[in-house]
Scaffold this motif. Structure first.
Motif, PDB file in Angstrom:
ATOM      1  N   ARG A  34       0.832  -1.210   0.000  1.00 34.02           N
ATOM      2  CA  ARG A  34       0.000   0.000   0.000  1.00 34.02           C
ATOM      3  C   ARG A  34       0.866   1.260   0.000  1.00 34.02           C
ATOM      4  NH1 ARG A  34      -4.632  -0.238   4.263  1.00 34.02           N
ATOM      5  NH2 ARG A  34      -5.304   1.534   3.042  1.00 34.02           N
ATOM      6  N   LEU A  38       1.087   4.378  -2.709  1.00 36.97           N
ATOM      7  CA  LEU A  38       1.048   5.806  -2.358  1.00 36.97           C
ATOM      8  C   LEU A  38       2.281   6.535  -2.897  1.00 36.97           C
ATOM      9  CD1 LEU A  38      -0.240   5.622   1.329  1.00 36.97           C
ATOM     10  CD2 LEU A  38      -1.437   6.646  -0.627  1.00 36.97           C
ATOM     11  N   GLU A  39       3.436   5.902  -2.774  1.00 40.62           N
ATOM     12  CA  GLU A  39       4.644   6.529  -3.313  1.00 40.62           C
ATOM     13  C   GLU A  39       4.517   6.742  -4.823  1.00 40.62           C
ATOM     14  OE1 GLU A  39       7.986   4.849  -0.150  1.00 40.62           O
ATOM     15  OE2 GLU A  39       8.085   4.233  -2.242  1.00 40.62           O
ATOM     16  N   ASN A  41       1.730   7.190  -6.545  1.00 41.90           N
ATOM     17  CA  ASN A  41       0.772   8.265  -6.802  1.00 41.90           C
ATOM     18  C   ASN A  41       1.327   9.649  -6.467  1.00 41.90           C
ATOM     19  OD1 ASN A  41      -1.261   6.559  -7.753  1.00 41.90           O
ATOM     20  ND2 ASN A  41      -2.023   6.169  -5.698  1.00 41.90           N
ATOM     21  N   TYR A  42       2.218   9.723  -5.496  1.00 41.78           N
ATOM     22  CA  TYR A  42       2.783  11.005  -5.070  1.00 41.78           C
ATOM     23  C   TYR A  42       4.246  11.164  -5.474  1.00 41.78           C
ATOM     24  CZ  TYR A  42      -1.397  11.848  -2.334  1.00 41.78           C
ATOM     25  OH  TYR A  42      -2.686  12.073  -1.961  1.00 41.78           O
TER      26      TYR A  42
END
Length: 175
Positions: A34, A38-39, A41-42
């Protein structure tokens, strides 16, 4: 005022990622997966700051299939029939993310916590990654990216040690 708010928000996001990366150990469980998502996506916000995409680079150095997929996402195959086919905005965004990740990749496959390298693990990774990239028509660009990553291996502080380390040299010769 808006720029100050933006800078503060960016700083908070980067500190949050740094904190999460310190709390979630890199392994193959759901929290790590997860965090890697996130990494991804950002990634644009993490590029060039203290909060590097360490979970994604962990997977990149652990999984040669992930590396091969990333290379194929970022670069066209060597013998593409129509190199002028336009990419969608989404494809361009993903390729840009992938390129950022490759530029941040400094973790040698087979790296151990004590700073040494497992030569056998590195060799297996190299063989698998190169085979997959050869099959997809991306071997030349993959070799360039692998060389860039291996070149990040820290140089020793004394004149008696070889650079890169013996395990890396052996794996390169055998791969």
């Amino acid at each position: 005022r808006d720029m100050e708010l933006h800078a503060n928000t960016l700083s908070v996001i980067q500190r949050l990622f740094t904190w999460l990366q310190g709390k979630i150990p890199s392994n193959d469980d759901e929290p790590t997966q997860r965090l890697a998502g996130l990494e991804w996506n950002y990634l644009q916000l993490l590029d060039g700051f203290d909060a590097l995409p360490s979970t994604l680079t962990y997977y990149l150095s652990k999984d040669p299939e992930f590396f091969a997929k990333l290379i194929a996402l970022v670069f066209r195959p060597k013998d593409v029939s129509d190199p002028d086919t336009p990419s969608t905005d989404e494809e361009q965004r993903r390729a840009s993310h992938g390129y950022r990740l490759l530029m941040n990749w400094k973790r040698v496959p087979g790296s151990r916590a004590d700073g040494s390298v497992d030569g056998e693990q590195l060799l297996r990774w190299l063989e698998d990654a190169r085979r997959l990239c050869r099959e997809s028509g991306h071997l030349e660009v993959a070799d360039l990216q692998i060389g860039e990553m291996l070149g990040t291996w820290p140089q020793p502080n004394d004149d008696t040690s070889i650079w890169p380390c013996e395990e890396i040299c052996d794996a390169i010769e055998q791969a």
